[in-house]
Design a protein around this motif. Structure first.
Motif, PDB file in Angstrom:
ATOM      1  N   GLY A 220      56.025  60.615  19.213  1.00  0.00           N
ATOM      2  CA  GLY A 220      54.975  59.684  19.597  1.00  0.00           C
ATOM      3  C   GLY A 220      55.308  58.900  20.856  1.00  0.00           C
ATOM      4  N   SER A 221      56.554  59.008  21.319  1.00  0.00           N
ATOM      5  CA  SER A 221      56.919  58.265  22.532  1.00  0.00           C
ATOM      6  C   SER A 221      56.433  59.004  23.782  1.00  0.00           C
ATOM      7  N   ASP A 222      56.515  58.323  24.906  1.00  0.00           N
ATOM      8  CA  ASP A 222      56.046  58.900  26.174  1.00  0.00           C
ATOM      9  C   ASP A 222      56.983  60.030  26.606  1.00  0.00           C
ATOM     10  N   PRO A 223      56.465  61.247  26.755  1.00  0.00           N
ATOM     11  CA  PRO A 223      57.336  62.367  27.136  1.00  0.00           C
ATOM     12  C   PRO A 223      58.062  62.117  28.465  1.00  0.00           C
ATOM     13  N   SER A 224      57.406  61.402  29.380  1.00  0.00           N
ATOM     14  CA  SER A 224      58.048  61.157  30.673  1.00  0.00           C
ATOM     15  C   SER A 224      59.311  60.317  30.529  1.00  0.00           C
ATOM     16  N   ALA A 225      59.335  59.444  29.516  1.00  0.00           N
ATOM     17  CA  ALA A 225      60.502  58.580  29.312  1.00  0.00           C
ATOM     18  C   ALA A 225      61.716  59.393  28.871  1.00  0.00           C
ATOM     19  N   VAL A 226      61.514  60.306  27.926  1.00  0.00           N
ATOM     20  CA  VAL A 226      62.654  61.113  27.458  1.00  0.00           C
ATOM     21  C   VAL A 226      63.107  62.067  28.562  1.00  0.00           C
ATOM     22  N   ILE A 227      62.158  62.493  29.371  1.00  0.00           N
ATOM     23  CA  ILE A 227      62.508  63.385  30.475  1.00  0.00           C
ATOM     24  C   ILE A 227      63.369  62.637  31.499  1.00  0.00           C
ATOM     25  N   PHE A 228      62.978  61.395  31.795  1.00  0.00           N
ATOM     26  CA  PHE A 228      63.764  60.595  32.742  1.00  0.00           C
ATOM     27  C   PHE A 228      65.188  60.403  32.211  1.00  0.00           C
ATOM     28  N   ASP A 229      65.278  60.029  30.931  1.00  0.00           N
ATOM     29  CA  ASP A 229      66.598  59.841  30.309  1.00  0.00           C
ATOM     30  C   ASP A 229      67.399  61.137  30.312  1.00  0.00           C
ATOM     31  N   GLY A 230      66.719  62.222  29.988  1.00  0.00           N
ATOM     32  CA  GLY A 230      67.382  63.526  29.910  1.00  0.00           C
ATOM     33  C   GLY A 230      67.990  63.918  31.256  1.00  0.00           C
ATOM     34  N   LEU A 231      67.203  63.791  32.292  1.00  0.00           N
ATOM     35  CA  LEU A 231      67.712  64.199  33.603  1.00  0.00           C
ATOM     36  C   LEU A 231      68.825  63.263  34.084  1.00  0.00           C
ATOM     37  N   SER A 232      68.710  61.980  33.757  1.00  0.00           N
ATOM     38  CA  SER A 232      69.771  61.042  34.134  1.00  0.00           C
ATOM     39  C   SER A 232      71.070  61.401  33.413  1.00  0.00           C
ATOM     40  N   ALA A 233      70.935  61.732  32.119  1.00  0.00           N
ATOM     41  CA  ALA A 233      72.116  62.115  31.332  1.00  0.00           C
ATOM     42  C   ALA A 233      72.744  63.395  31.882  1.00  0.00           C
ATOM     43  N   ALA A 234      71.885  64.344  32.254  1.00  0.00           N
ATOM     44  CA  ALA A 234      72.383  65.625  32.774  1.00  0.00           C
ATOM     45  C   ALA A 234      73.146  65.417  34.081  1.00  0.00           C
ATOM     46  N   LYS A 235      72.638  64.495  34.890  1.00  0.00           N
ATOM     47  CA  LYS A 235      73.294  64.203  36.161  1.00  0.00           C
ATOM     48  C   LYS A 235      74.662  63.573  35.891  1.00  0.00           C
TER      49      LYS A 235
ATOM     50  N   MET B 108      54.785  64.079  34.329  1.00  0.00           N
ATOM     51  CA  MET B 108      56.152  64.496  33.967  1.00  0.00           C
ATOM     52  C   MET B 108      56.872  65.057  35.192  1.00  0.00           C
ATOM     53  N   LYS B 109      56.151  65.835  35.957  1.00  0.00           N
ATOM     54  CA  LYS B 109      56.767  66.413  37.155  1.00  0.00           C
ATOM     55  C   LYS B 109      57.166  65.336  38.157  1.00  0.00           C
ATOM     56  N   ARG B 110      56.303  64.350  38.308  1.00  0.00           N
ATOM     57  CA  ARG B 110      56.620  63.242  39.235  1.00  0.00           C
ATOM     58  C   ARG B 110      57.865  62.499  38.785  1.00  0.00           C
ATOM     59  N   VAL B 111      57.955  62.286  37.472  1.00  0.00           N
ATOM     60  CA  VAL B 111      59.105  61.568  36.913  1.00  0.00           C
ATOM     61  C   VAL B 111      60.392  62.372  37.134  1.00  0.00           C
ATOM     62  N   MET B 112      60.291  63.676  36.983  1.00  0.00           N
ATOM     63  CA  MET B 112      61.469  64.524  37.219  1.00  0.00           C
ATOM     64  C   MET B 112      61.935  64.388  38.663  1.00  0.00           C
ATOM     65  N   ASP B 113      60.977  64.428  39.558  1.00  0.00           N
ATOM     66  CA  ASP B 113      61.315  64.340  40.972  1.00  0.00           C
ATOM     67  C   ASP B 113      61.969  63.004  41.296  1.00  0.00           C
ATOM     68  N   LYS B 114      61.557  61.967  40.544  1.00  0.00           N
ATOM     69  CA  LYS B 114      62.136  60.640  40.748  1.00  0.00           C
ATOM     70  C   LYS B 114      63.576  60.606  40.217  1.00  0.00           C
ATOM     71  N   ALA B 115      63.769  61.169  39.024  1.00  0.00           N
ATOM     72  CA  ALA B 115      65.096  61.152  38.393  1.00  0.00           C
ATOM     73  C   ALA B 115      66.074  62.049  39.151  1.00  0.00           C
ATOM     74  N   LEU B 116      65.567  63.193  39.585  1.00  0.00           N
ATOM     75  CA  LEU B 116      66.409  64.166  40.297  1.00  0.00           C
ATOM     76  C   LEU B 116      65.555  64.771  41.406  1.00  0.00           C
ATOM     77  N   PRO B 117      65.623  64.209  42.600  1.00  0.00           N
ATOM     78  CA  PRO B 117      64.731  64.675  43.675  1.00  0.00           C
ATOM     79  C   PRO B 117      64.785  66.202  43.859  1.00  0.00           C
ATOM     80  N   GLY B 118      63.609  66.780  43.970  1.00  0.00           N
ATOM     81  CA  GLY B 118      63.532  68.236  44.128  1.00  0.00           C
ATOM     82  C   GLY B 118      63.305  68.974  42.818  1.00  0.00           C
TER      83      GLY B 118
END
Ligand SMILES: Nc1nc2c(ncn2[C@@H]2O[C@H](COP(=O)(O)OP(=O)(O)O)[C@@H](O)[C@H]2O)c(=O)[nH]1
Ligand SMILES: [Mg+2]
Length: 302
Positions: free
Chosen positions: A164-179, A207-217
Motif C-alpha cells: 500500500g505504500s508509494d512504489p516510488s519510495a521503495v524504489i528510491f530506497d532500493g537504488l540508494s541501498a544498491a549504490k 517511478m522512472k523519474r525517481v530512479m533517475d534522481k536516485a541514480l542518474p541515467g
C-alpha cells in the motif's frame, strides 16, 4: 538451448507444418493461388498482419519473376526471410556498463514479471554478479512476499516497504541501498497494470523519474514482459507501454504451451523493440536469451 525453445514452440510449429503439408500435398510447383491460403496459415501463427504481408509479397515477387521453385523450397524461403528480419531485433540482455545496472520490469497483470525477475536474478547470480531486488509492486502484500521468496531462493537481498505504500519510495530506497552496497545489478518489480489505464501509466513515469534522481541515467533497461499466450493483444500492450515510458526490450514469457509464439514477430515488426529474453517454463532455469535462429527453427523448422 535450441532444444528448449524448439520444444516450447512445438505447438506453433506443428500447426504450421500441418497447414503447409495440406496446402502443398500433390503440388508440383508454387502458384499464385497458393498465396491466399498460405496467408491464412501464417496469420494463425500470430506473426501479425504486416509481417505476413511482407512474406506474401516477397513470394509474389518471386513468382512474378518466374522463380517457380519447387514446393519444398517454400519453407526455406519463408525461414530465410523471417530470419533476416528477426536478426535485426535480436539483442541479448547484457546488463553491463553502469554499476549498479538497473533493470525495470513492467507489464500487465499475470504476464510473468515477478517470475522473470527470479529467473534473471538466478542467471546473474550464476555469472557471479551481485544482485538486488526491489519490491516495487506494493499493491498487494502477496506480491512483496512472492519477490521475497525468489530472493531467498537465489540468495540475494530484497528491498521492500509495506504493501500500500508509494512504489516510488521503495524504489528510491532500493537504488540508494544498491549504490551504498555496490550491487552490480538491481531489478525492480512493478505492479501489473492495464496499458489502457492513464493514471497507472503516469505512475510508471513517476517511478522512472525517481530512479533517475536516485541514480542518474537509470533505469538502464526497461523491459516489457509479454505473455505469448495473449496473441495479438500483446501488440497493443507493447504500443501503449512504449509510448508511455519508452521500452528498451521485450521479454516473451509462457512460450511453452502456446500456439501463438509468433506474436513476438508482430511486436518487433510494429515497434522495432529488441527481444531480449524468452520464458519457457515456471522454473528458475526456464529463461533463455532470445536467438533469432532458434526462434525461426522453432516456428518453421522440421
Ligand atoms: N508456463 C510458464 N508459466 C510462466 C512463465 N513465466 C511465468 N509463468 C507463470 O505465470 C504466472 C504469473 O506469473 P507472475 O510472475 O506472478 O506474473 P506477474 O503478475 O507479471 O508478476 C505464475 O503462475 C508463473 O509461474 C513461463 O515462461 N512459462
Ligand atoms: Mg508480480
Amino acid at each position: 538451448m535450441l532444444k528448449r525453445v524448439k520444444e516450447a514452440l512445438s505447438k506453433t510449429r506443428q500447426r504450421w507444418r500441418e497447414g503447409l503439408g495440406t496446402l502443398l500435398r500433390g503440388r508440383k510447383a508454387i502458384d499464385v493461388d497458393l498465396l491466399e491460403p498460405l496467408e491464412e496459415i501464417l496469420l494463425s501463427a500470430d506473426l501479425g498482419a504486416r509481417m505476413v504481408q511482407r512474406l506474401i509479397s516477397g513470394l509474389r515477387d518471386r513468382l512474378g519473376r518466374h522463380e517457380r521453385s519447387d514446393p519444398s523450397r517454400l519453407n526455406d524461403f519463408l525461414k530465410s526471410e523471417l530470419l533476416a528480419f528477426l536478426k535485426k531485433i535480436e539483442s541479448p540482455l547484457k546488463a553491463s556498463g553502469p554499476v549498479p545496472f538497473v533493470v525495470m520490469m513492467v507489464g500487465v497483470n499475470g504476464v510473468g514479471k515477478t517470475t522473470t525477475i527470479g529467473k534473471l536474478a538466478m542467471k546473474f547470480n550464476k555469472e557471479g554478479r551481485s544482485v538486488m531486488l526491489v519490491a516495487g509492486d506494493t499493491f498487494r502484500a502477496a506480491a512483496i512476499e512472492q519477490l521475497g521468496i525468489w530472493g531467498q531462493r537465489v540468495g540475494c537481498p530484497v528491498i521492500k516497504h509495506q504493501s500500500g505504500s508509494d512504489p516510488s519510495a521503495v524504489i528510491f530506497d532500493g537504488l540508494s541501498a544498491a549504490k551504498a552496497r555496490k550491487s552490480e545489478v538491481v531489478i525492480v518489480d512493478t505492479a501489473g497494470r492495464m496499458h489502457t489505464k492513464f493514471n497507472l501509466m503516469e505512475e510508471l513515469k513517476k517511478m522512472k523519474r525517481v530512479m533517475d534522481k536516485a541514480l542518474p541515467g537509470s533505469p538502464h533497461e526497461t523491459l516489457l514482459v509479454l505473455d505469448a499466450t495473449t496473441g495479438q493483444n500483446a501488440v497493443s500492450q507493447a504500443k501503449q507501454f512504449h509510448e508511455a515510458i519508452g521500452v528498451t526490450g521485450v521479454v516473451l514469457t509462457k512460450l511453452d504451451g502456446t500456439a501463438k509464439g509468433g506474436v513476438v514477430v508482430a511486436v518487433a515488426e510494429e515497434l522495432g523493440i529488441p527481444v531480449k529474453l524468452v520464458g519457457v517454463g515456471e522454473g528458475l532455469d526456464d529463461l533463455e536469451d532470445f536467438s533469432a535462429e532458434d526462434f525461426v527453427e522453432g516456428l518453421l523448422g522440421e
